[in-house]
Design a protein around this motif. Structure first.
Motif, PDB file in Angstrom:
ATOM      1  N   LYS A 693      -1.143  12.603  -7.746  1.00 24.81           N
ATOM      2  CA  LYS A 693      -0.148  11.655  -8.233  1.00 24.81           C
ATOM      3  C   LYS A 693      -0.071  10.471  -7.290  1.00 24.81           C
ATOM      4  O   LYS A 693      -0.277  10.598  -6.084  1.00 24.81           O
ATOM      5  CB  LYS A 693       1.235  12.321  -8.335  1.00 24.81           C
ATOM      6  CG  LYS A 693       1.419  13.219  -9.524  1.00 24.81           C
ATOM      7  CD  LYS A 693       2.888  13.626  -9.659  1.00 24.81           C
ATOM      8  CE  LYS A 693       3.109  14.470 -10.902  1.00 24.81           C
ATOM      9  NZ  LYS A 693       4.543  14.838 -11.067  1.00 24.81           N
ATOM     10  N   ARG A 694       0.231   9.301  -7.887  1.00 23.42           N
ATOM     11  CA  ARG A 694       0.429   8.107  -7.077  1.00 23.42           C
ATOM     12  C   ARG A 694       1.902   8.026  -6.643  1.00 23.42           C
ATOM     13  O   ARG A 694       2.783   8.591  -7.281  1.00 23.42           O
ATOM     14  CB  ARG A 694       0.033   6.855  -7.858  1.00 23.42           C
ATOM     15  CG  ARG A 694      -1.429   6.846  -8.264  1.00 23.42           C
ATOM     16  CD  ARG A 694      -1.813   5.523  -8.930  1.00 23.42           C
ATOM     17  NE  ARG A 694      -3.178   5.582  -9.423  1.00 23.42           N
ATOM     18  CZ  ARG A 694      -4.259   5.382  -8.668  1.00 23.42           C
ATOM     19  NH1 ARG A 694      -4.112   5.100  -7.387  1.00 23.42           N
ATOM     20  NH2 ARG A 694      -5.470   5.461  -9.190  1.00 23.42           N
ATOM     21  N   LEU A 695       2.115   7.288  -5.548  1.00 21.88           N
ATOM     22  CA  LEU A 695       3.476   7.135  -5.050  1.00 21.88           C
ATOM     23  C   LEU A 695       4.372   6.493  -6.106  1.00 21.88           C
ATOM     24  O   LEU A 695       5.545   6.851  -6.247  1.00 21.88           O
ATOM     25  CB  LEU A 695       3.476   6.288  -3.765  1.00 21.88           C
ATOM     26  CG  LEU A 695       4.835   6.077  -3.093  1.00 21.88           C
ATOM     27  CD1 LEU A 695       5.478   7.401  -2.725  1.00 21.88           C
ATOM     28  CD2 LEU A 695       4.682   5.208  -1.847  1.00 21.88           C
ATOM     29  N   ASP A 721       0.309   2.432  -4.787  1.00 17.32           N
ATOM     30  CA  ASP A 721      -0.930   2.939  -5.380  1.00 17.32           C
ATOM     31  C   ASP A 721      -1.527   4.113  -4.617  1.00 17.32           C
ATOM     32  O   ASP A 721      -2.601   4.609  -4.978  1.00 17.32           O
ATOM     33  CB  ASP A 721      -1.971   1.810  -5.456  1.00 17.32           C
ATOM     34  CG  ASP A 721      -1.541   0.707  -6.419  1.00 17.32           C
ATOM     35  OD1 ASP A 721      -0.839   1.041  -7.396  1.00 17.32           O
ATOM     36  OD2 ASP A 721      -1.891  -0.463  -6.188  1.00 17.32           O
ATOM     37  N   THR A 722      -0.850   4.542  -3.552  1.00 22.95           N
ATOM     38  CA  THR A 722      -1.364   5.658  -2.750  1.00 22.95           C
ATOM     39  C   THR A 722      -1.461   6.916  -3.600  1.00 22.95           C
ATOM     40  O   THR A 722      -0.500   7.324  -4.259  1.00 22.95           O
ATOM     41  CB  THR A 722      -0.443   5.922  -1.546  1.00 22.95           C
ATOM     42  OG1 THR A 722      -0.359   4.736  -0.758  1.00 22.95           O
ATOM     43  CG2 THR A 722      -0.963   7.077  -0.709  1.00 22.95           C
TER      44      THR A 722
END
Length: 743
Positions: A693-695, A721-722
């Protein structure tokens, strides 16, 4: 013409001289305590050309009252939650400092020709630093936002508790005049039982009592009630064989858990200031210039011993607790003074007539000198650290860094350790309460019943009373933590764990059977075998009793509510210990509190305009506005004058943020109705909810992601976008239990 009583004229002399001298010391930017001591010297017998006190016996009584109210005020600032919040670092460091300084003081006292008991008292005096002086120095030097100051203040909190225990231990040793291990151990167990019983009973009763009467009490009534409770606990403590100071401290710490704690501190402050001033003036009266001149060499030696010893043991203790070398050095250099608790220990020795008469003026002189040097020692910590950093071997430096990282990690907490720790604490508290209740019952209540209702009817009434009191407690002992997540996890993970878990339950059952056996034998005078069978049957009935389960859960729920408190204090938010492993930049993160100035140019601005995360590399985790608190505020939230902001960052980043906002450090207490916010690190397992999952996909108000470690690479404040992966180590700040949304 009527004559003025000596007590009134002496009090007038003391207050006039103390007022003038303290104004002078305030102008000179010196601690007020030193002003009181100088005023005492001026009004004492050593200065004959000025008006002085004529009846020192009356002043001694007032000084004793001053000690009581001083310890009461310390208790109000103590609170059991604050002790939990200071963490293991402060406890380890404090024990190291006290043990080291006790050894140095005892050795130095013997070398100077003092008796063994005087040398012990000297060690106790040298081991106590000054909360008031250190806090004032930090405030004057604008250091309260630094990480090390939070650790130092935490150490001073634990030192206050250690000081109270030390008063009891030294009193026991002074009474016996020789070292009896059995007597000392018995006194320690008695002290522990006293503290646990009255602390648990007080936390259960006092907060509820204060809530019930809140609407009926004014400041005047609150002052009378608070001081009355203080003196009541003083009488209880003295009746139990302890000092009045212990009773005052215990009641202060109990009232600190109530909804009115802040208000009590405010209304009691003037009374405490008055009597504390008289106490410190009485300390100054003990100064004899001739004695100081005669003992100038021991005074210099003890001063150097305090400066060097507190610096060394403070630094070592904080290093052992897992902090960095810089924080350890800064903290060690901040504790180099003899504090107000030392005067209380010295007064105890004088009142018990067990210390050499010359020790009091010597320790006062050492205190004055070390207090004067306190700000200079704090400033010296920076150059001292730079010197150490240049000359410390690289291998040792890396070893210290690894040790700090290892002690801060909480990724691999042992379920057994967590279960045993929580079970041990709970069972110990309940057992202690049971034992004290039973002792009070057979010493006070049961003889009263038998005297007025002899025979079987008195026995039946007594049995009903004691069983109704202890039965919910025994049910809690048997079932404590039997259904906790740690217990269930250990039970399901490994079949070999089940034998040990069952054994833990059996041990608790045996404790309860032993308690019930003693009751049955004492009440009905039956044989031990019959008592064992009866006790076992009662325990089985207790376990399956729904009524006892309900009563026990209600008792524990009220206790937890009172302990956690709807009106929790700012100390919850001020957890300065870091729970990180890995990079120094993450380990140096901590929380700090600010109050928005009314003339701040940022007042009224939205957080997204201020951009604290991108501009200052800090995260705002809470905004308190009046009685309301906004946890983990979003960018559209605005800040207003007198808002109290809690933020996470490094010393430098928090300092820049404070300067930008034109804010000041908040040093008072702040009501907080929410759960405590904490910083923790979590290793993402393969089953984690965040994997892949993205942040930006995380929609929660429970926590903020502060940092990410992947393949030993650190990313501070990761972008939206992490993408999270299994094996990532993330650092979050949020409410207790926020990690449940991750694991």
């Amino acid at each position: 013409m009527s004559e003025l009583a000596p007590l009134i004229s002496d009090l007038g002399t003391i207050l006039i001289v103390a007022g003038c001298v303290t104004i002078l010391f305030k102008w000179l930017k010196q601690p007020v305590i030193l002003g009181y001591i100088v005023a005492g010297f001026i009004t004492g017998p050593s200065v004959s050309f000025l008006p002085n006190v004529t009846d020192t016996a009356n002043i001694k009584i007032w000084a004793d009252i001053g000690v009581i109210f001083l310890l009461f005020a310390m208790g109000l600032e103590f609170s059991f939650r604050k002790l939990l919040n200071v963490g293991l670092s402060a406890v380890i460091a404090t024990l190291t400092i006290v043990a080291g300084m006790m050894f140095l003081g005892y050795t130095a006292g013997n070398a100077m020709g003092f008796t063994h008991i005087t040398s012990l008292f000297l060690g106790g005096m040298l081991s106590m630093s000054s909360t008031a002086i250190v806090f004032k120095a930090f405030n004057d030097m604008n250091l309260l936002q630094q990480k090390f100051t939070g650790i130092v203040l935490g150490i001073l909190v634990v030192e206050d508790l250690v000081g109270v225990v030390m008063l009891v231990v030294l009193s026991t040793l002074a009474a016996s005049q020789h070292f009896e291990g059995t007597a000392l151990l018995g006194s320690l167990f008695k002290l522990i039982g006293f503290l646990i019983f009255w602390s648990a009973l007080g936390i259960y009763l006092l907060p509820t009592f204060m809530k019930k009467i809140r609407q009926y009490i004014s400041d005047e009534i609150l002052l009378i009630v608070s001081l009355g409770l203080c003196l009541l606990m003083v009488r209880i403590a003295v009746g139990a064989g302890f000092s009045s100071a212990l009773g005052a401290f215990v009641m202060g710490s109990l009232l600190a858990e109530t909804i009115e704690s802040e208000k009590i501190s405010r209304v009691v402050q003037p009374v405490k200031d008055l009597f504390a001033a008289i106490f410190f003036v009485s300390v100054g009266m003990m100064i004899d210039p001739h004695v100081i001149a005669e003992y100038i060499i021991p005074i210099i030696i003890l001063t150097l011993l305090v400066l060097a010893g507190q610096t060394f043991f403070g630094t070592i203790g904080i290093l052992l607790s897992g902090q960095s070398l810089k924080v350890a050095v800064q903290s060690g250099f901040s504790l180099t003074q003899v504090g107000e608790f030392s005067f209380i220990i010295a007064s105890l020795g004088v009142s018990l007539k067990v210390t050499d008469s010359n020790l009091y003026p010597i320790i006062v002189a050492v205190s004055v000198i070390t207090t004067f040097f306190t700000p200079y020692m704090i400033r010296l910590s920076g150059p001292a650290y730079n010197l150490l950093e240049k000359h410390i071997p690289q291998g040792l430096d890396q070893l210290l860094a690894k040790y700090a990282a290892g002690t801060m990690s909480d990724r691999h907490q042992n379920d057994w350790n967590k279960l045993l720790k929580s079970m041990f604490i709970g069972v110990t508290v309940y057992l202690t309460i049971c034992i004290v209740f039973i002792a009070l019952f057979f010493s006070q209540i049961y003889p009263f019943i038998q005297e007025r209702l002899p025979g079987i009817y008195g026995t039946a009434l007594g049995t009903a009373i004691i069983f109704s009191v202890v039965s919910p407690l025994l049910w809690a002992i048997i079932t404590k933590k039997n259904h906790s997540p740690e217990f269930q996890k250990l039970w399901n993970d490994n079949r070999f764990n089940r034998g040990a878990l069952v054994s833990l339950i059996l041990v608790k059952v045996l404790f309860c059977i032993a308690i019930l056996m003693s009751l049955v034998v004492r009440l009905f005078n039956v044989a031990s075998g019959a008592a064992l069978i009866v006790a076992a049957a009662i325990v089985i009935s207790f376990y399956f009793s729904k009524r006892l389960r309900k009563q026990s859960l209600m008792i524990e729920e009220r206790f937890n509510q009172n302990f956690m408190g709807q009106e929790d204090t700012q100390e919850k938010m001020n957890q300065t210990k870091s729970l990180f492993d890995g990079a120094d930049q993450l380990a140096n993160l901590h929380t700090a509190d600010f109050t928005v100035s009314p003339d701040s140019c940022s007042a009224g601005s939205m957080l997204k305009k201020i951009a604290p995360r991108t501009r200052f590399r800090i995260n705002i985790i809470s905004i308190t506005r009046g009685e309301n608190q906004i946890d983990l505020p979003e960018g559209n939230e605005s800040i207003y004058p007198y808002d109290k902001i809690t933020a996470v960052g490094t010393d430098e980043d928090l300092k820049r943020f404070g300067q930008e906002l034109d804010t000041r450090r908040e040093t008072g207490k702040n009501p907080d109705k929410r759960l405590p916010m904490g910083i923790r690190n979590i290793c993402l397992e393969t089953t984690s909810k965040l994997n892949n999952k993205r942040l930006s996909d995380i929609k929660t108000k429970a926590f903020i992601v502060l940092g990410l470690e992947r393949d030993k690479q650190i990313t501070m404040n990761p972008g939206p976008d992490t993408l999270f992966q299994a094996g990532d180590i993330i650092w979050i700040v949020g409410k207790k239990g926020a990690e449940q949304e991750i694991i």
